[in-house]
Design a protein around this motif. Sequence first.
Motif, PDB file in Angstrom:
ATOM      1  N   TRP B 144       8.306  -2.854  10.128  1.00 34.93           N
ATOM      2  CA  TRP B 144       7.619  -1.810  10.975  1.00 34.93           C
ATOM      3  C   TRP B 144       6.806  -1.846  11.367  1.00 34.93           C
ATOM      4  O   TRP B 144       5.785  -2.580  11.141  1.00 34.93           O
ATOM      5  CB  TRP B 144       7.943   0.043  10.178  1.00 34.93           C
ATOM      6  CG  TRP B 144       6.468  -0.165   9.716  1.00 34.93           C
ATOM      7  CD1 TRP B 144       5.616   0.789   9.351  1.00 34.93           C
ATOM      8  CD2 TRP B 144       7.169  -0.346   7.936  1.00 34.93           C
ATOM      9  NE1 TRP B 144       5.001   0.189   8.218  1.00 34.93           N
ATOM     10  CE2 TRP B 144       5.604   0.151   7.372  1.00 34.93           C
ATOM     11  CE3 TRP B 144       8.550  -0.558   7.270  1.00 34.93           C
ATOM     12  CZ2 TRP B 144       6.369   0.119   5.627  1.00 34.93           C
ATOM     13  CZ3 TRP B 144       8.288  -0.440   6.071  1.00 34.93           C
ATOM     14  CH2 TRP B 144       7.462  -0.399   5.231  1.00 34.93           C
ATOM     15  N   LYS B 146       2.783  -2.025  12.382  1.00 33.25           N
ATOM     16  CA  LYS B 146       1.743  -0.400  11.900  1.00 33.25           C
ATOM     17  C   LYS B 146       1.041   0.138  12.804  1.00 33.25           C
ATOM     18  O   LYS B 146       0.066   1.251  13.593  1.00 33.25           O
ATOM     19  CB  LYS B 146       0.502  -1.263  10.638  1.00 33.25           C
ATOM     20  CG  LYS B 146       1.823  -1.371   9.641  1.00 33.25           C
ATOM     21  CD  LYS B 146       0.800  -2.123   8.194  1.00 33.25           C
ATOM     22  CE  LYS B 146       1.651  -2.253   7.021  1.00 33.25           C
ATOM     23  NZ  LYS B 146       0.369  -2.837   6.109  1.00 33.25           N
ATOM     24  N   PRO B 156       0.795   4.245   8.375  1.00 33.77           N
ATOM     25  CA  PRO B 156       1.156   2.935   8.743  1.00 33.77           C
ATOM     26  C   PRO B 156       2.052   1.846   7.535  1.00 33.77           C
ATOM     27  O   PRO B 156       2.224   1.183   7.761  1.00 33.77           O
ATOM     28  CB  PRO B 156      -0.018   2.174   9.368  1.00 33.77           C
ATOM     29  CG  PRO B 156      -0.970   2.843   8.880  1.00 33.77           C
ATOM     30  CD  PRO B 156      -0.329   4.343   9.072  1.00 33.77           C
ATOM     31  N   GLU B 157       1.288   2.580   6.308  1.00 33.81           N
ATOM     32  CA  GLU B 157       1.277   2.171   5.182  1.00 33.81           C
ATOM     33  C   GLU B 157       2.796   2.405   4.196  1.00 33.81           C
ATOM     34  O   GLU B 157       3.585   1.986   3.507  1.00 33.81           O
ATOM     35  CB  GLU B 157       0.331   2.377   3.865  1.00 33.81           C
ATOM     36  CG  GLU B 157      -0.660   1.727   4.886  1.00 33.81           C
ATOM     37  CD  GLU B 157      -0.539   0.486   5.187  1.00 33.81           C
ATOM     38  OE1 GLU B 157       0.405  -0.456   3.775  1.00 33.81           O
ATOM     39  OE2 GLU B 157      -1.328   0.233   5.869  1.00 33.81           O
ATOM     40  N   LYS B 158       3.384   3.464   4.984  1.00 33.98           N
ATOM     41  CA  LYS B 158       5.171   4.025   4.943  1.00 33.98           C
ATOM     42  C   LYS B 158       6.041   3.509   5.713  1.00 33.98           C
ATOM     43  O   LYS B 158       5.916   4.367   6.868  1.00 33.98           O
ATOM     44  CB  LYS B 158       4.948   5.596   3.706  1.00 33.98           C
ATOM     45  CG  LYS B 158       3.882   5.476   2.465  1.00 33.98           C
ATOM     46  CD  LYS B 158       3.647   6.979   1.954  1.00 33.98           C
ATOM     47  CE  LYS B 158       5.590   7.833   1.779  1.00 33.98           C
ATOM     48  NZ  LYS B 158       5.186   8.772   1.046  1.00 33.98           N
ATOM     49  N   GLY B 159       6.921   3.301   5.288  1.00 33.68           N
ATOM     50  CA  GLY B 159       8.207   3.015   6.306  1.00 33.68           C
ATOM     51  C   GLY B 159       9.061   4.357   6.472  1.00 33.68           C
ATOM     52  O   GLY B 159       8.831   5.742   5.500  1.00 33.68           O
ATOM     53  N   ASP B 281       0.544  -6.235  13.284  1.00 36.63           N
ATOM     54  CA  ASP B 281       0.703  -6.203  11.779  1.00 36.63           C
ATOM     55  C   ASP B 281       2.179  -5.508  11.157  1.00 36.63           C
ATOM     56  O   ASP B 281       2.817  -4.029  12.154  1.00 36.63           O
ATOM     57  CB  ASP B 281      -0.837  -4.851  12.325  1.00 36.63           C
ATOM     58  CG  ASP B 281      -1.295  -4.225  10.404  1.00 36.63           C
ATOM     59  OD1 ASP B 281      -0.915  -5.061   9.779  1.00 36.63           O
ATOM     60  OD2 ASP B 281      -2.214  -3.597  10.286  1.00 36.63           O
ATOM     61  N   GLY B 283       4.326  -3.535   8.883  1.00 30.23           N
ATOM     62  CA  GLY B 283       4.833  -3.215   7.367  1.00 30.23           C
ATOM     63  C   GLY B 283       6.221  -3.850   6.699  1.00 30.23           C
ATOM     64  O   GLY B 283       7.276  -4.028   7.246  1.00 30.23           O
ATOM     65  N   GLY B 285       9.313  -2.498   4.078  1.00 28.26           N
ATOM     66  CA  GLY B 285       9.863  -1.579   3.265  1.00 28.26           C
ATOM     67  C   GLY B 285      11.203  -2.311   2.685  1.00 28.26           C
ATOM     68  O   GLY B 285      12.508  -2.732   3.067  1.00 28.26           O
ATOM     69  N   ARG B 356       4.205  -7.922   0.774  1.00 28.21           N
ATOM     70  CA  ARG B 356       5.473  -8.135   1.567  1.00 28.21           C
ATOM     71  C   ARG B 356       6.903  -9.263   1.174  1.00 28.21           C
ATOM     72  O   ARG B 356       7.490  -8.890   1.505  1.00 28.21           O
ATOM     73  CB  ARG B 356       5.136  -8.286   3.100  1.00 28.21           C
ATOM     74  CG  ARG B 356       4.692  -7.335   3.419  1.00 28.21           C
ATOM     75  CD  ARG B 356       4.276  -7.455   5.126  1.00 28.21           C
ATOM     76  NE  ARG B 356       2.909  -8.718   5.067  1.00 28.21           N
ATOM     77  CZ  ARG B 356       2.134  -8.693   6.518  1.00 28.21           C
ATOM     78  NH1 ARG B 356       1.861  -8.106   7.600  1.00 28.21           N
ATOM     79  NH2 ARG B 356       1.858 -10.103   6.706  1.00 28.21           N
ATOM     80  N   THR B 359       7.629  -7.634  -1.963  1.00 23.57           N
ATOM     81  CA  THR B 359       9.144  -6.296  -1.572  1.00 23.57           C
ATOM     82  C   THR B 359       9.855  -7.489  -1.275  1.00 23.57           C
ATOM     83  O   THR B 359      10.426  -6.463  -2.159  1.00 23.57           O
ATOM     84  CB  THR B 359       8.268  -5.324  -0.433  1.00 23.57           C
ATOM     85  OG1 THR B 359       7.151  -5.176  -0.734  1.00 23.57           O
ATOM     86  CG2 THR B 359       9.282  -4.401  -0.254  1.00 23.57           C
TER      87      THR B 359
END
Lengths: 292, 416
Positions: B144, B146, B156-159, B281, B283, B285, B356, B359
């Motif tokens: 995603w 950010k 922005p830190e959580k999808g 930028d 993220g 997940g 990332r 993850t």
Amino acid sequence: MIATRKGSVGLLYMAPALLFVLVFVVVPFVQLVQTSFTDASLLGGGGFVGLENFTRAFADPTFQRALWFTARYTIIITPILMGLGFALALLTAPNRPLEQLTRGIVFLPVVIGLGSSSLLWFWLFDQQVGLINRFLVDIHLLAQPMVWFTKADLVMWAVIISVTWKVVGFGMILFVAAIQSINTEITEAAMIDGAGPWQRVWSILLPLTRRTILLATLISAIGSMLAFDQFYIMSGGGPRGQTFTAVYWIYQQSFISFKLGYGAALSLILTAIILFFSAIQVFLSNRSPGND
Amino acid sequence: MHLPKVMGFAALALGTSVFATLPALSAETLSIWVRASGANAAQHLVDLWNSGHDDKLELTVIPDNQMVTKLATGVQAGEVPDLISFDLIYMPDFMKAGFLEDLTADLKDDPNYAGVAQAYKDIATYEDKIYGAGFTPDVSILVWNKDLFRQAGLDPEKGPETVQQLHEYATKIHALGDDIYGFYFSGACPGCNIFTTSPMMVAGGAKILPANPGDEPLQGDAIKTVLTEFKAMWDEGLVPESAEADTGTNFVANFSTGKLGIQGAGGFLISDLKANAPNIDFGVGFLPGVEPGQHSAFVGGDVIAIPKGSKHADLAKQFIKWELTDEAQLEGLAKNNILPSRPALADNKYFAEEPRVVTTAKALGIGYVPWVFHFNDMVNSDSSPWIQMLQTAIFDGDIDGAIATAKDAMKQIASN
């Protein structure tokens, strides 16, 4: 005795060509026929299944759709290629520097591979980076860039444009050669008799280049019925498999689905269809002026 | 007079040179075919092996779409390489066709093999025998943008945690502007969707493909839930119009423009974006399911195996065992920003500064791969029931009809 010796010598001269035809045409064709009666997979095996592949092919809706799409494509693109090629030949037939230069430029794409040119046009039609959309938007023909590959007809026209750009020069060169081979006295006599440009084209050039036109039409039609690269690259058979050509479907079945036997049967059916139409064209060609 | 002495020296020199070259003479050169998309990772492993072993590997890169044909014809003609690395999805067909050497005795008790992602172990096992191992992994993730998340008032830190939430986030992102889209998928690319869309269904408890004749495909409510959300996003214009015709050419191109909010992608996108779109930028997940906490991934990439007819099968087995060691996994792969096929190695010194990638490496551990014959017919073909189901459901809106038709078609293919 002498005749026999002559025959032997002739056979000797022909031997390399015969061997070539035997190894690269006859043997593979026989193997193709053999494979078409089996359930051979790309991964091995292959038992005799009789006519099963053929009966399946005639009931295969995707193959039928692919054949029909191929036929439509051929019927549309062939007159375009012939008409445009002949028109370009008329314009560039005189051996003056400008015409020679134009001939060279129009012929240039012929030497590019079909895969490369299809890729080039694929990007030219791209919605985001394609120059065609940009141009059409700039001249206000489009309000915003359009996606060319969402409808089968649009895909076909995009491919027709790209293929016409690529091969029209080939037909043009054939027609230029045919036009230049006509004795200039005939056209000069027609001019003296008061024939206008259209009359000269209609009554002299077209009849006297008829065999070349038929030959070029035959080559073009066969090429279109065997279309693969352009659709593989530009549409991937989409949208929804609506732009599968016959060869594309054969490729899918043989090498993506591994069904070599079935693919062989489809190939034979397509070969028979092409032979049928080729025979008609050869028949027409043989009846054209100059063969009597 | 000095002749005997000279000859003695010569004999000694000759003997020394013979002994000196003995290891070189006995060293073998093994051939390995790899498909183009895994060539970079494979090259690192081959280079590392060659730098520490007398027996050398010679790598040949085969275009992705020619690999199956080349191997199939090679096996039948008896002309095969010693090792082969190919798309893992072909494993069931190749194992059943008897194309591959049985590696059970070599790998069954190998502790490194025990740590390989379960998906690789599953796909390389047939009738309780092991025929291959993970080699150059790839796995699907959710990415995603950010910046767009911040502008849309999202964290922005959580999808998104569920596919319904994904729809909600996409709506908020598209509201930022007509040229900004919430979500993307390649609507005419069966492979892209089995990679990124099917894990959302699997995470929600669905089963997609039939492993054997008689198996019921497309089981579970999550299939309909995911299709319903995708259709809604399409109808609401949250997905670019070009998605319908995208055969995969623009699979990730839209995201790199910075005007796209969320999409499923592969781990490869991280290094791609860092190299080609460093201003974005983003993220990373796990792909979500239909309930919070449900996650899955499609494990892709290549497996390595030994084709029947390999001239150096024993040495090839040594290489496969070696490529699973910490040395190969970390110094050959992780050091070069490539995922190891052992998920436990996700937290390593090379990935420490790029969470990332960690993850993504962990996604290998939770991911799945469908064990199925005729994968091409069911999924990868441009006219497969899988892609037809997606297209009919999302673009035409007949979700129940699409699932029913695809189910029948998949059962038909499985029965062949």
